[in-house]
Scaffold this motif. Structure first.
Motif: not given
Length: 202
Positions: A155-159
């Protein structure tokens, strides 16, 4: 075999970075295709099976997955041992899915609307506005380095991905800025971006 249809320096670059982070590049065949670009270049590729000619697009035999959030969930569920997702039964499964859907359903539309300077009360009521999105990130990152706590996840990568390409949207909040820098400094993302740059200049 899993196949990812990808166009360099597009939304699918973040999926390449995820694959690199997960260490599963030997299990996925990456097929490079062309897509229509905002500047008018490129165009649909007959080799791309995505029904709208977009990327990323993941196929697994007769199954297929489109939209980045769905692809992130699919891959992290398929390879739970990589630790980038939160499998069914994990106490953070709900939070993990919520962030993926928040990105697709709220954050990306808000960023695009802000970038294009499109505004309307109904849009703000439906999707929130950029200030609200940045406030949500700030609240989630208060006192911790990543959205789900101490460990980096998908989720860190995507957001964080849009802030790599839209520096004008960079928030003023120091904790969010630090998070974006931490995510941008990941060796996997750096390696993927460097490979794409070299391929583009070849």
């Amino acid at each position: 075999m899993l196949t990812l249809y990808h166009a360099p320096f597009s939304r699918s670059t973040s999926i390449l970075a995820l694959i690199e982070e997960m260490g599963i590049d030997d299990r996925i065949d990456v097929q490079e295709v062309t897509v229509a670009r905002p500047d008018g270049t490129g165009g649909p590729d007959p080799h791309n099976p995505h029904p709208e000619g977009k990327v990323p697009y993941l196929t697994n035999g007769t199954d297929h997955v489109r939209e980045r959030g769905a692809i992130v969930a699919y891959l992290t569920d398929l390879f739970p041992e990589t630790g980038l997702g939160r499998p069914v039964g994990h106490p953070q499964r709900g939070a993990f899915l919520s962030w993926l859907f928040y990105y697709q359903g709220v954050m990306e539309p808000v960023l695009v609307l802000d970038w294009t300077k499109v505004d309307h009360p109904i849009l703000r009521a439906t999707f929130r506005d950029l200030d609200a999105v940045l406030a949500r990130l700030s609240e989630a990152l208060d006192g911790r380095p990543y959205l789900l706590g101490e460990c980096f996840s998908a989720v860190d990568l995507l957001l964080s991905s849009p802030f790599q390409w839209l520096p004008d949207a960079m928030p003023e909040d120091p904790s969010v800025q630090a998070w974006i820098r931490r995510c941008a400094d990941r060796p996997a993302l750096k390696a993927v971006v460097e490979r794409e740059r070299l391929a583009l200049s070849a």
